[in-house]
Design an enzyme around this catalytic site. Structure first.
Site, PDB file in Angstrom:
ATOM      1  CD  GLU A   1      -0.985   0.730   3.664  1.00 39.57           C
ATOM      2  OE1 GLU A   1      -1.452   1.860   3.431  1.00 39.57           O
ATOM      3  OE2 GLU A   1      -1.095   0.141   4.747  1.00 39.57           O
TER       4      GLU A   1
ATOM      5  CE  LYS B   1      -6.517   7.204   5.957  1.00 42.17           C
ATOM      6  NZ  LYS B   1      -6.870   7.449   7.369  1.00 42.17           N
TER       7      LYS B   1
ATOM      8  CB  VAL C   1      -5.672  -1.743   4.271  1.00 36.67           C
ATOM      9  CG1 VAL C   1      -6.138  -3.192   4.163  1.00 36.67           C
ATOM     10  CG2 VAL C   1      -4.310  -1.665   4.966  1.00 36.67           C
TER      11      VAL C   1
ATOM     12  CE  LYS D   1      -0.661   1.581  14.466  1.00 35.42           C
ATOM     13  NZ  LYS D   1      -1.586   1.105  13.454  1.00 35.42           N
TER      14      LYS D   1
HETATM   15  N1  PSU Z   1      -2.045   1.665  10.524  1.00 33.64           N
HETATM   16  C1  PSU Z   1      -0.715   1.906  10.527  1.00 33.64           C
HETATM   17  N2  PSU Z   1      -0.170   2.621   9.525  1.00 33.64           N
HETATM   18  C2  PSU Z   1      -0.929   3.092   8.501  1.00 33.64           C
HETATM   19  C3  PSU Z   1      -2.334   2.836   8.506  1.00 33.64           C
HETATM   20  C4  PSU Z   1      -2.854   2.108   9.527  1.00 33.64           C
HETATM   21  O1  PSU Z   1      -0.010   1.496  11.424  1.00 33.64           O
HETATM   22  O2  PSU Z   1      -0.376   3.759   7.611  1.00 33.64           O
HETATM   23  C5  PSU Z   1      -3.155   3.304   7.346  1.00 33.64           C
HETATM   24  C6  PSU Z   1      -3.472   2.132   6.408  1.00 33.64           C
HETATM   25  O3  PSU Z   1      -3.383   2.581   5.083  1.00 33.64           O
HETATM   26  C7  PSU Z   1      -4.910   1.811   6.744  1.00 33.64           C
HETATM   27  C8  PSU Z   1      -5.438   3.169   7.079  1.00 33.64           C
HETATM   28  O4  PSU Z   1      -5.626   1.222   5.697  1.00 33.64           O
HETATM   29  O5  PSU Z   1      -4.406   3.788   7.814  1.00 33.64           O
HETATM   30  C9  PSU Z   1      -6.723   3.124   7.864  1.00 33.64           C
HETATM   31  O6  PSU Z   1      -7.239   4.415   7.953  1.00 33.64           O
HETATM   32  P1  PSU Z   1      -8.668   4.629   8.588  1.00 33.64           P
HETATM   33  O7  PSU Z   1      -8.482   4.258  10.032  1.00 33.64           O
HETATM   34  O8  PSU Z   1      -8.942   6.077   8.399  1.00 33.64           O
HETATM   35  O9  PSU Z   1      -9.598   3.721   7.867  1.00 33.64           O
END
Ligand code: PSU
Ligand code: MN
Length: 307
Positions: free
Chosen positions: A29, A90, A110, A163
């Site tokens: 990604e 993003k 993702v 996490k």
């Molecule tokens: N977790 C990480 N690093 C990241 C992301 C998540 O440790 O870079 C990124 C990934 O691209 C994931 C996105 O798909 O954040 C999720 O964002 P949201 O919580 O806004 O859906």
């Protein structure tokens, strides 16, 4: 629905040839590069990911949208141009069509990366961590589109777990509801990104790359749509202490609340706060766990293409 995605997509020749020959490819990604890590560690991390995948014997295919073109595999110069432009959004599932239609630069999360990987025919994808059910989602409704996508795209996502800025238990419940298999790479405890254990069990017996590849083959042979989530614990030597990480997470969450951060900015905000609060330790751990995931994803891709 008829789809005609080829008109919008540039697959690098090296990736196209590997796919045509049935050789192993690992998707990567780009949100992690543009919104998940600071410069220049983001570039260092990304380059090393590609090297690790190659050294294992697979081909890396990093996914992004560059001036409205969906890139499956991008070059250093594509990357430099996007970094220079400084306008890379993003890009999640909901943003893909509008970014392509309006010729924008976008770093795929993702969810968007899974969609593109499936279109291109890449069944294995390595990342750091996925999005999930946020703490307090009972009132905020903040649940990442990554989870729904795992139920839809036939792609295996290799991550270091979830996490604890998220609600790990609720994330696993949600995946169960969606029917997404959650496997541990040589562990039966779902990893918690910075630490090796979350205390929550994965739903399928622990195994290595060969067992995981076999499960994927059977799943898709049976016509069971959707992906699978593989949790690979961060290597012992790079794991953080629970107390340290919990304190940093609580501080990051408190600052996000104080600043009213929400929506797509929330995860990037928490990640950069974590790096700040831990004096960079969380970033180092993050880089190492991504590299470890790339190695394991390459192994799974190799086993899968050998079946
Ligand atoms: N977790 C990480 N690093 C990241 C992301 C998540 O440790 O870079 C990124 C990934 O691209 C994931 C996105 O798909 O954040 C999720 O964002 P949201 O919580 O806004 O859906
Ligand atoms: Mn969200």
């Amino acid at each position: 629905m008829n789809s005609n995605f080829n008109a919008y997509m540039d697959i690098m020749p090296e990736v196209r040839e590997a796919l045509q020959d049935g050789r192993p490819v690992v998707a990567l990604e780009s949100t992690i590069v543009f919104h998940g890590m600071p410069y220049p560690q983001n570039i260092e991390c990304h380059k090393r990911c590609e090297e690790i995948i190659r050294n294992k014997g697979a081909i890396p295919a990093a996914i992004a949208v560059s001036r409205g073109r969906i890139k499956v595999g991008f070059t250093q110069s594509d990357l430099d141009e996007m970094l220079e432009a400084g306008d890379t959004i993003k890009l999640s599932r909901r943003d893909l069509a509008s970014a392509v239609a309006s010729g924008r630069n976008g770093a795929t999360t993702v969810s968007a990366t899974m969609m593109v990987a499936e279109m291109a025919g890449i069944p294995v994808f390595a990342t750091g961590g996925i999005g999930g059910v946020h703490r307090g989602a009972q009132t905020t409704f903040d649940i990442s589109a990554d989870l729904q996508q795992l139920a839809q795209s036939n792609v295996c996502v290799v991550c270091a777990g979830v996490k604890s800025i998220l609600d790990i238990g609720l994330t696993l419940e949600y995946l169960e509801t969606l029917g997404v298999p959650v496997l541990g790479y040589m562990t039966d405890d779902f990893p918690a990104f910075y630490t090796r254990r979350s205390g929550f069990k994965v739903d399928s017996a622990k195994g290595g790359a060969a067992e995981i590849a076999r499960m994927l083959k059977v799943k898709w042979d049976l016509g069971i749509r959707g992906g699978a989530l593989i949790g690979c614990p961060v290597p012992e030597a790079c794991a953080m202490g629970s107390a340290e990480i919990n304190q940093a997470i609580n501080q990051a969450l408190a600052e996000a609340a104080a600043n009213g951060v929400h929506g797509k900015e929330f995860t990037p905000f928490l990640l950069s706060k974590m790096a700040e609060v831990t004096g960079g330790t969380s970033l180092t751990t993050n880089m190492h766990l991504v590299w470890n995931n790339c190695e394991k994803a390459a192994e799974i891709a190799i086993e899968y293409s050998a079946i």
